[in-house]
Write an enzyme that holds these catalytic residues in place. Structure first.
Site, PDB file in Angstrom:
ATOM      1  N   LYS A 195       0.879  -1.242   0.067  1.00  0.00           N
ATOM      2  CA  LYS A 195       0.125   0.218   0.079  1.00  0.00           C
ATOM      3  C   LYS A 195       0.895   1.274  -0.027  1.00  0.00           C
ATOM      4  CE  LYS A 195      -4.218  -1.910   0.099  1.00  0.00           C
ATOM      5  NZ  LYS A 195      -3.908  -3.264   0.034  1.00  0.00           N
ATOM      6  N   THR A 196       0.250   2.445   0.128  1.00  0.00           N
ATOM      7  CA  THR A 196       0.751   3.585  -0.154  1.00  0.00           C
ATOM      8  C   THR A 196       1.772   3.714   1.142  1.00  0.00           C
ATOM      9  OG1 THR A 196      -1.143   4.767   0.606  1.00  0.00           O
ATOM     10  CG2 THR A 196      -0.638   4.786  -1.703  1.00  0.00           C
TER      11      THR A 196
END
Length: 395
Positions: A195-196
């Site tokens: 994920k980011t």
């Protein structure tokens, strides 16, 4: 096969700050949910509070061991149960729907918008029945779903809204409101490894509803009315606790939170780097037989968790051949997602057919997620572009 090193589809960016924070946590003797997790939650609340552009109160945040756990806790706290229906997009990961089944309720699958692949509000309204209790939008790839329309539909029909924001940190609407601050019943973020930002495994649930937050905090750890950090750090003897509900084991460890504390500080910088790479892809791939992912409006924020290409109808090769050719050149990629109407459990349980979801089905047949992560260099991005051009040229 390419002689260059394999370029993975996703790779976390972990710095010395995270390493030192984890080491400090290990030396402290407190490894499970405790002071690091408390700090991570407080920092997350402060980040969202700093982005408020209305007179709304800030949210409260509860750290959990996955976004799936956060979604489950939200539905449990809101009383979703047997006989209820929850509207979800078919174009999502199975976790979005499976938490509905955890509660004995039924997901109702809806097709998505052609440009963004986010939940289609028109189809949401058509899917509402007397059994509908909730809408669960997903901010696909990091672009905000049409939340004003969805929230208006929910208000009109008296429905709850829980946002699956696994892709959406940081993401905002065109009016500048960040996902997490919209005032829905709950929003759940993911910190999975790709994920980011990441804690390895983990998630965060946020809400302005104090009753929901209280219930989630209790159910997060076995339905106990006092968490272990409070019980074992109090100056007075505090061994006594009460089990007030049959809860879950969904707490986030301090080891994971130690990573999250520093990842959170870097989240905006990570987004800027991802956006720069996405803009480069947009420029370099614009004249090829591909459909580029929808960008955010000028005054909105796209997290760019994913960069999802779709091969145009006139593309000379099919998706699977395209993927094979990228791998042959040492470029990792993925497909987001195999829609839920094609997955055996959902397909067979709810009698789902591809023709019921033409947008998601067509997108799936032609989509590829190419590498996009903050640790990528300009040379890495150029490699991806060159590999795509070669694959599409037939060379």
């Amino acid at each position: 096969m390419s002689e260059l090193p394999f370029l993975p589809f996703a790779l976390p960016e972990i710095g010395e700050e995270e390493v030192q924070e984890v080491a400090q946590c290990l030396r402290s003797g407190w490894l499970t949910t405790g002071p690091k997790t408390r700090q991570f939650e407080t920092d997350f609340e402060a980040m969202l509070a700093n982005q408020l552009n209305t007179d709304q109160a800030p949210v409260s945040a509860i750290a959990v061991n996955s976004a799936t756990a956060g979604l489950h806790l939200a539905l449990e706290a809101l009383g979703i149960g047997p006989g209820d229906e929850v509207i979800v997009p078919t174009h999502t990961f199975t976790a979005t729907a499976e938490v509905v089944r955890y509660m004995g309720a039924d997901p109702v699958f809806v097709d998505v918008l052609p440009d963004s692949l986010n939940l289609n509000p028109v189809l949401v309204e058509k899917a509402i029945t007397p059994k509908t209790r909730m809408i669960m939008p997903v901010h696909f790839a990091g672009l905000a779903a049409p939340m004003h329309e969805i929230m208006q539909i929910a208000k009109t029909h008296g429905l709850k809204v829980v946002e699956d924001a696994a892709h959406a940190l940081p993401t905002s609407l065109h009016d500048g409101q960040w996902i997490g601050n919209l005032g829905t019943d709950a929003t759940v973020f993911s910190f999975y490894a790709n994920k980011t930002m990441t804690t390895g495994e983990g998630g965060m649930l946020v809400s302005r509803n104090p009753d929901l937050i209280k219930r989630v905090k209790t159910m997060r750890l076995h339905g106990i009315n006092r968490d272990v950090f409070d019980r074992f750090t109090s100056k007075a003897p505090s061994w006594y606790y009460e089990v007030v509900a049959p809860g879950f084991k969904y707490n986030l460890t301090d080891i994971a939170s130690a990573i999250g504390i520093h990842q959170l500080k870097k989240a905006t910088g990570f987004q800027k780097r991802r956006q720069a790479i996405a803009q480069y892809y947009h420029r370099e791939l614009a004249n090829l037989p591909v459909v580029l992912p929808q960008a955010a409006d000028a005054d909105a924020l796209h997290s760019w968790h994913l960069y999802v290409l779709r091969l145009a109808d006139n593309c000379p090769i099919d998706r699977d051949t395209f993927v094979d050719q990228l791998y042959a050149q040492g470029i990792g990629c993925s497909v987001h997602y195999i829609p839920l109407h094609l997955q055996p459990y959902w397909r067979d349980t709810y009698n789902l057919r591809a023709e019921h979801f033409p947008v998601s089905q067509h997108a799936y047949e032609r989509m590829v997620s190419i590498p996009l992560y903050s640790k990528m260099t300009d040379i890495d991005a150029e490699r991806v572009v060159n590999a795509i051009k070669k694959a599409l040229s037939g060379a």
